[in-house]
Design a protein around this motif. Structure first.
Motif, PDB file in Angstrom:
ATOM      1  N   SER A   1     -59.436 -17.197   0.197  1.00 22.79           N
ATOM      2  CA  SER A   1     -58.094 -17.782   0.157  1.00 22.79           C
ATOM      3  C   SER A   1     -58.050 -19.119  -0.576  1.00 22.79           C
ATOM      4  O   SER A   1     -56.990 -19.716  -0.681  1.00 22.79           O
ATOM      5  CB  SER A   1     -57.563 -17.958   1.579  1.00 22.79           C
ATOM      6  OG  SER A   1     -58.329 -18.933   2.241  1.00 22.79           O
ATOM      7  N   VAL A   2     -59.195 -19.605  -1.088  1.00 20.41           N
ATOM      8  CA  VAL A   2     -59.198 -20.964  -1.647  1.00 20.41           C
ATOM      9  C   VAL A   2     -58.210 -21.120  -2.807  1.00 20.41           C
ATOM     10  O   VAL A   2     -57.541 -22.150  -2.924  1.00 20.41           O
ATOM     11  CB  VAL A   2     -60.619 -21.400  -2.081  1.00 20.41           C
ATOM     12  CG1 VAL A   2     -61.463 -21.715  -0.880  1.00 20.41           C
ATOM     13  CG2 VAL A   2     -61.276 -20.355  -2.946  1.00 20.41           C
ATOM     14  N   GLY A   3     -58.115 -20.099  -3.649  1.00 22.04           N
ATOM     15  CA  GLY A   3     -57.188 -20.194  -4.784  1.00 22.04           C
ATOM     16  C   GLY A   3     -55.764 -20.398  -4.324  1.00 22.04           C
ATOM     17  O   GLY A   3     -55.015 -21.200  -4.885  1.00 22.04           O
ATOM     18  N   SER A   4     -55.386 -19.695  -3.258  1.00 22.54           N
ATOM     19  CA  SER A   4     -54.023 -19.825  -2.737  1.00 22.54           C
ATOM     20  C   SER A   4     -53.815 -21.186  -2.097  1.00 22.54           C
ATOM     21  O   SER A   4     -52.741 -21.772  -2.210  1.00 22.54           O
ATOM     22  CB  SER A   4     -53.750 -18.727  -1.714  1.00 22.54           C
ATOM     23  OG  SER A   4     -53.800 -17.481  -2.349  1.00 22.54           O
ATOM     24  N   ILE A   5     -54.865 -21.691  -1.407  1.00 18.94           N
ATOM     25  CA  ILE A   5     -54.734 -23.014  -0.790  1.00 18.94           C
ATOM     26  C   ILE A   5     -54.563 -24.067  -1.890  1.00 18.94           C
ATOM     27  O   ILE A   5     -53.778 -25.004  -1.748  1.00 18.94           O
ATOM     28  CB  ILE A   5     -55.951 -23.320   0.112  1.00 18.94           C
ATOM     29  CG1 ILE A   5     -56.049 -22.271   1.226  1.00 18.94           C
ATOM     30  CG2 ILE A   5     -55.833 -24.712   0.708  1.00 18.94           C
ATOM     31  CD1 ILE A   5     -57.228 -22.453   2.144  1.00 18.94           C
ATOM     32  N   VAL A   6     -55.280 -23.889  -2.995  1.00 17.28           N
ATOM     33  CA  VAL A   6     -55.123 -24.777  -4.151  1.00 17.28           C
ATOM     34  C   VAL A   6     -53.652 -24.806  -4.580  1.00 17.28           C
ATOM     35  O   VAL A   6     -53.050 -25.874  -4.765  1.00 17.28           O
ATOM     36  CB  VAL A   6     -56.016 -24.306  -5.320  1.00 17.28           C
ATOM     37  CG1 VAL A   6     -55.568 -24.921  -6.635  1.00 17.28           C
ATOM     38  CG2 VAL A   6     -57.474 -24.650  -5.063  1.00 17.28           C
ATOM     39  N   ALA A   7     -53.059 -23.616  -4.677  1.00 14.42           N
ATOM     40  CA  ALA A   7     -51.665 -23.531  -5.122  1.00 14.42           C
ATOM     41  C   ALA A   7     -50.722 -24.179  -4.108  1.00 14.42           C
ATOM     42  O   ALA A   7     -49.818 -24.927  -4.472  1.00 14.42           O
ATOM     43  CB  ALA A   7     -51.281 -22.073  -5.354  1.00 14.42           C
TER      44      ALA A   7
ATOM     45  N   VAL B   1     -53.411 -13.456  -0.238  1.00 15.91           N
ATOM     46  CA  VAL B   1     -52.192 -12.800  -0.713  1.00 15.91           C
ATOM     47  C   VAL B   1     -50.960 -13.574  -0.252  1.00 15.91           C
ATOM     48  O   VAL B   1     -50.090 -13.929  -1.046  1.00 15.91           O
ATOM     49  CB  VAL B   1     -52.131 -11.352  -0.199  1.00 15.91           C
ATOM     50  CG1 VAL B   1     -50.856 -10.690  -0.656  1.00 15.91           C
ATOM     51  CG2 VAL B   1     -53.336 -10.581  -0.701  1.00 15.91           C
ATOM     52  N   ALA B   2     -50.939 -13.878   1.067  1.00 14.84           N
ATOM     53  CA  ALA B   2     -49.760 -14.544   1.619  1.00 14.84           C
ATOM     54  C   ALA B   2     -49.618 -15.950   1.068  1.00 14.84           C
ATOM     55  O   ALA B   2     -48.510 -16.416   0.818  1.00 14.84           O
ATOM     56  CB  ALA B   2     -49.861 -14.590   3.141  1.00 14.84           C
ATOM     57  N   GLY B   3     -50.748 -16.627   0.863  1.00 10.18           N
ATOM     58  CA  GLY B   3     -50.718 -18.026   0.427  1.00 10.18           C
ATOM     59  C   GLY B   3     -50.018 -18.210  -0.899  1.00 10.18           C
ATOM     60  O   GLY B   3     -49.272 -19.164  -1.101  1.00 10.18           O
ATOM     61  N   ARG B   4     -50.259 -17.302  -1.820  1.00 15.68           N
ATOM     62  CA  ARG B   4     -49.615 -17.430  -3.117  1.00 15.68           C
ATOM     63  C   ARG B   4     -48.100 -17.238  -2.969  1.00 15.68           C
ATOM     64  O   ARG B   4     -47.316 -17.897  -3.640  1.00 15.68           O
ATOM     65  CB  ARG B   4     -50.204 -16.432  -4.120  1.00 15.68           C
ATOM     66  CG  ARG B   4     -49.978 -16.857  -5.542  1.00 15.68           C
ATOM     67  CD  ARG B   4     -51.013 -16.324  -6.487  1.00 15.68           C
ATOM     68  NE  ARG B   4     -52.274 -17.041  -6.405  1.00 15.68           N
ATOM     69  CZ  ARG B   4     -52.474 -18.251  -6.925  1.00 15.68           C
ATOM     70  NH1 ARG B   4     -51.507 -18.878  -7.530  1.00 15.68           N
ATOM     71  NH2 ARG B   4     -53.640 -18.843  -6.829  1.00 15.68           N
ATOM     72  N   GLY B   5     -47.738 -16.352  -2.049  1.00 16.48           N
ATOM     73  CA  GLY B   5     -46.319 -16.191  -1.759  1.00 16.48           C
ATOM     74  C   GLY B   5     -45.729 -17.472  -1.199  1.00 16.48           C
ATOM     75  O   GLY B   5     -44.643 -17.889  -1.591  1.00 16.48           O
ATOM     76  N   ILE B   6     -46.486 -18.117  -0.288  1.00 13.31           N
ATOM     77  CA  ILE B   6     -45.997 -19.371   0.294  1.00 13.31           C
ATOM     78  C   ILE B   6     -45.827 -20.418  -0.801  1.00 13.31           C
ATOM     79  O   ILE B   6     -44.812 -21.115  -0.863  1.00 13.31           O
ATOM     80  CB  ILE B   6     -46.985 -19.876   1.376  1.00 13.31           C
ATOM     81  CG1 ILE B   6     -47.027 -18.889   2.547  1.00 13.31           C
ATOM     82  CG2 ILE B   6     -46.602 -21.269   1.857  1.00 13.31           C
ATOM     83  CD1 ILE B   6     -48.115 -19.169   3.555  1.00 13.31           C
ATOM     84  N   ALA B   7     -46.814 -20.486  -1.707  1.00 11.67           N
ATOM     85  CA  ALA B   7     -46.731 -21.476  -2.790  1.00 11.67           C
ATOM     86  C   ALA B   7     -45.488 -21.229  -3.642  1.00 11.67           C
ATOM     87  O   ALA B   7     -44.805 -22.161  -4.058  1.00 11.67           O
ATOM     88  CB  ALA B   7     -47.985 -21.424  -3.649  1.00 11.67           C
ATOM     89  N   GLN B   8     -45.196 -19.952  -3.892  1.00 13.93           N
ATOM     90  CA  GLN B   8     -44.024 -19.645  -4.706  1.00 13.93           C
ATOM     91  C   GLN B   8     -42.734 -19.950  -3.953  1.00 13.93           C
ATOM     92  O   GLN B   8     -41.735 -20.343  -4.545  1.00 13.93           O
ATOM     93  CB  GLN B   8     -44.048 -18.186  -5.138  1.00 13.93           C
ATOM     94  CG  GLN B   8     -45.070 -17.964  -6.233  1.00 13.93           C
ATOM     95  CD  GLN B   8     -45.193 -16.528  -6.637  1.00 13.93           C
ATOM     96  OE1 GLN B   8     -44.335 -15.724  -6.323  1.00 13.93           O
ATOM     97  NE2 GLN B   8     -46.256 -16.199  -7.337  1.00 13.93           N
ATOM     98  N   LEU B   9     -42.808 -19.777  -2.634  1.00 16.20           N
ATOM     99  CA  LEU B   9     -41.648 -20.107  -1.803  1.00 16.20           C
ATOM    100  C   LEU B   9     -41.382 -21.608  -1.878  1.00 16.20           C
ATOM    101  O   LEU B   9     -40.243 -22.048  -2.030  1.00 16.20           O
ATOM    102  CB  LEU B   9     -41.949 -19.697  -0.360  1.00 16.20           C
ATOM    103  CG  LEU B   9     -40.778 -19.463   0.563  1.00 16.20           C
ATOM    104  CD1 LEU B   9     -39.995 -18.255   0.109  1.00 16.20           C
ATOM    105  CD2 LEU B   9     -41.283 -19.278   1.979  1.00 16.20           C
ATOM    106  N   VAL B  10     -42.465 -22.395  -1.791  1.00 19.33           N
ATOM    107  CA  VAL B  10     -42.336 -23.854  -1.833  1.00 19.33           C
ATOM    108  C   VAL B  10     -41.735 -24.298  -3.169  1.00 19.33           C
ATOM    109  O   VAL B  10     -40.858 -25.149  -3.224  1.00 19.33           O
ATOM    110  CB  VAL B  10     -43.710 -24.517  -1.611  1.00 19.33           C
ATOM    111  CG1 VAL B  10     -43.635 -26.008  -1.864  1.00 19.33           C
ATOM    112  CG2 VAL B  10     -44.206 -24.256  -0.199  1.00 19.33           C
ATOM    113  N   THR B  11     -42.221 -23.686  -4.259  1.00 20.09           N
ATOM    114  CA  THR B  11     -41.747 -24.116  -5.580  1.00 20.09           C
ATOM    115  C   THR B  11     -40.512 -23.343  -6.023  1.00 20.09           C
ATOM    116  O   THR B  11     -40.023 -23.561  -7.118  1.00 20.09           O
ATOM    117  CB  THR B  11     -42.827 -23.895  -6.640  1.00 20.09           C
ATOM    118  OG1 THR B  11     -43.146 -22.501  -6.687  1.00 20.09           O
ATOM    119  CG2 THR B  11     -44.090 -24.661  -6.335  1.00 20.09           C
ATOM    120  N   SER B  12     -40.013 -22.424  -5.199  1.00 19.89           N
ATOM    121  CA  SER B  12     -38.921 -21.510  -5.558  1.00 19.89           C
ATOM    122  C   SER B  12     -39.252 -20.742  -6.824  1.00 19.89           C
ATOM    123  O   SER B  12     -38.355 -20.395  -7.590  1.00 19.89           O
ATOM    124  CB  SER B  12     -37.605 -22.259  -5.774  1.00 19.89           C
ATOM    125  OG  SER B  12     -37.420 -23.219  -4.799  1.00 19.89           O
TER     126      SER B  12
END
Lengths: 343, 346
Positions: free
Chosen positions: B74-80, B140-151
């Motif tokens: 999950s590190v890549g998603s946490i980075v995002a 998987v979920a983390g990248r979604g969260i990052a996109q949610l944060v940045t819209s």
């Protein structure tokens, strides 16, 4: 048993990676940072028009970038201006949502269906249903790979090769008197993507005219700022005397500008910068003189779409490929129009 | 003497790094030119350190996770996520240049990164899920969260204090290097000067036996996942601050794979039970040097990945003792089975 779980896990990962890769690569039109409007509600079901208004069903890909948001707004506004009743549906990047939306348009017996396909393939069945129902279909922005071109009336969208050519033409014009070699570096989009391939080939086709214009390095920057900056930094080390940078989208150009500044050079003066897209951040940089020339990749295809709808309903023959009207901006032009830009 | 040097765990990674640098020395001498530019050092070697910094950070965290026999995808998603949250907070503030706001943003996103690590820890140590699946969820979920944060948009910030994290300079060197050095020293000190390193290795060798021997296996596993999340969070701040923008779609994409590769090149076994922090650093530097080399010598982008794969393949072969023995056995005659077994374990 343990081995099987491992294999299963590996297969699962591969599947997820493919999935996420497919999702992540979709930003080829770059993105500005204009705020997103709340995505329009799914296929708002209105009553059948009693007043004889033309009903247009439109299914959008999603709201993944500033470019896309501007695209949606343009379609909504110009439908209003044309007096059409628009049924707008957001597919949220999923083909099944889009097929559902198209079927509901068919059931509601709209006059014309328009949509930007999320992916290229898998449309034949639903398009055939529309054809059987006698509803004409117009594609926008992205194409489908159906063999049977009678399934849709026309495809309205950008011509990426032409965008590359325009970038090349401006450069050829700028350096027509150059006596010595002009060193160009190129930041390509995601390897294998249509805009990257076409913008590269269009550009090369034009600058061939002048043998002094040489591309000394060309590398992918994945359409992202971070990669654009990193690659440009290496270019600057490897080729100390770069004259021109051609980036396939604004974001890579913006990253490269940071690298150029870090090298103690002045972007736009020491190195001439050309980019494609014309999103807000790019236009701002152009207005500041950091980008010399931007070729627009225009999301505002609403008016052309409405024109095509009118023509189709009037029974006129229309061309099977309509290219969006796209402009180009020099620094001065960017400064003049920046305030009025919608995206 | 030679035997002792060549048996050191850093010998082969360093040889590979040296070979890469030697290749550049011959092919592109400009690679080594370093000059003072705008009050700091400027050159390819500095770039490698600067761009390698986030990868080294993530890989240090990953090393400890792998040492316990786990893995963190999950590190890549946490980075995002951390980049996105920090940029969002800074961009929404009234005064982007205010140091207080930047510090708050940094604190909040590092806090979130720790929560992400905690989540992984709960799934692995608490629920007992396999690490590869447990961390896949957040990947998987983390990248979604990052996109949610940045819209789904790219958030641009123009904040000098924030930019300093990833693009600032301290004593002629990129500031990010000092972050990496601090984290590395802390990790090395904690694991090698206290018993923690031994605990981690013992949990990686056999979690049940360690627990029976009186080590709190769960706490150790919790700790390494939290540390790994924190490292990824810091890497996300450096990456997004370097370009003054957050891109939920692309920031840290495939970072987990690069980090795992760096750990493996560094000599840490994926089976757990043994780890080399210094090897990981060298491994990450090898990856970044290779990337920069590819840009410098102008490999066409279509075949870049093939070139990378080939080099990685070669590195892994060189690292394999068995392969080296097969190669050298032709020259070394009169070796007896028993003798080989004895020397094998030196």
């Amino acid at each position: 048993m343990k081995r099987f779980t491992k294999i299963g896990a590996a297969a699962g990962i591969v599947a997820v990676m493919l999935f996420t890769a497919a999702c992540g690569g979709g930003t080829n039109n770059g993105g500005g940072n204009s705020p997103v409007d709340a995505p329009a509600n799914n296929a708002s079901s209105g009553e059948a028009p009693a007043d004889g208004k033309v009903v247009l069903g439109f299914s959008q890909v999603g709201a993944e970038s500033g470019w896309r948001t501007a695209n949606s707004d343009s379609i909504k506004e110009s439908a209003k201006a044309a007096g059409f009743e628009l049924k707008f549906s957001d597919a949220q990047q999923k083909q099944e949502n889009q097929i559902k939306a198209l079927r509901s348009f068919i059931q509601q017996k709209v006059d014309v269906i328009a949509f930007s396909p999320v992916v290229e393939s898998g449309w034949d069945t639903v398009l055939q249903e529309a054809k059987d129902a006698g509803i004409p279909v117009i594609l926008t922005d992205r194409a489908v790979d159906s063999k049977d071109t009678s399934l849709y009336k026309t495809f309205i969208g950008s011509d990426f090769v032409e965008e590359g050519r325009r970038a090349g033409k401006w450069l050829v014009e700028q350096f027509k008197d150059a006596a010595e070699p002009v060193k160009i570096v190129e930041l390509q989009g995601t390897t294998g993507s249509a805009p990257a391939i076409d913008r590269k080939s269009g550009f090369e086709e034009i600058i061939k005219e002048n043998p002094n214009l040489q591309i000394v390095a060309s590398q992918t920057g994945d359409f992202t700022r971070a990669k654009g900056k990193e690659v440009m930094q290496s270019f600057l080390q490897a080729h100390p005397d770069i004259d021109v940078l051609y980036a396939h989208n604004d974001d890579m150009g913006l990253g490269a500008i940071q690298a150029i500044e870090a090298a103690g050079l002045v972007p736009g003066k020491d190195i001439i910068i050309i980019t494609v897209d014309a999103v807000k951040d790019g236009m701002t940089a152009a207005a500041e003189g950091k980008i010399n020339f931007i070729v627009e990749c225009n999301p505002l295809l609403g008016p052309q779409l409405m024109q095509a709808v009118n023509d189709v309903l009037a029974g006129k023959e229309i061309e099977s490929r309509i290219v969006t009207e796209e402009g180009t901006f020099t620094s001065e032009e960017a400064k003049a129009v920046l305030a009025d830009r919608k995206y | 003497m030679w035997n002792r040097i060549s048996k050191h765990h850093l010998f082969w990674p360093l040889m590979v790094l040296a070979a890469l640098l030697l290749f550049n020395l011959i092919y592109k001498p400009a690679f080594f030119s370093i000059r003072i530019q705008g009050g700091h050092l400027y050159g390819s070697l500095i770039d490698i350190l600067n761009y390698g910094a986030p990868l080294i950070l993530v890989a240090i965290g990953m090393t400890l996770v792998i040492a316990t026999g786990g893995i963190d995808l999950s590190v890549g998603s946490i980075v995002a996520i951390s980049g996105a949250v920090a940029c969002l907070l800074v961009s929404k503030s009234a005064d982007q240049n205010s140091l207080g706001i930047v510090l708050t943003a940094v604190a909040v996103s590092l806090g979130l990164a720790i929560v992400c690590g905690l989540w992984n820890g709960v799934l692995v140590a608490g629920v007992g899920m396999q690490a590869i699946i447990a961390t896949l969820i957040l990947m998987v979920a983390g990248r979604g969260i990052a996109q949610l944060v940045t819209s789904g948009q790219i958030i641009t910030v123009s904040s000098n204090p924030y930019e300093y994290i990833g693009a600032g300079w301290l004593a002629l060197l990129p500031f990010s290097i000092f972050i990496v050095a601090a984290v590395w020293l802390a990790a090395a000190w904690l694991t090698r000067r206290t018993a923690l390193g031994l605990f981690i290795e013992s949990v990686g060798s056999n979690a049940t036996a360690s627990r029976l021997a009186g080590i709190r296996s769960r706490s150790v596993i919790f700790a390494v996942y939290i540390f790994c999340g924190l490292c990824a969070g810091m890497a996300g701040l450096i990456l997004s601050s370097n370009v003054s923008s957050a891109d939920g779609n692309n920031a840290g994409l495939w970072y987990e794979l690069d980090a795992i590769l760096a750990v493996v090149i560094g000599g840490t076994s994926l089976n757990g039970g043994r780890f080399y922090l210094s090897g990981t650093v060298v491994g990450a530097l090898i990856i970044q040097t290779l990337t920069t080399t590819i840009y410098m010598i102008g490999v066409p982008p279509e075949i870049t990945l093939v070139v990378k794969a080939f080099v990685v393949f070669a590195v892994c072969l060189v690292q394999s003792e068995k392969f080296r023995n097969v190669l050298t056995s032709k020259w070394r005659k009169r070796r007896y089975q028993a003798e080989r077994e004895v020397t094998h374990h030196v």
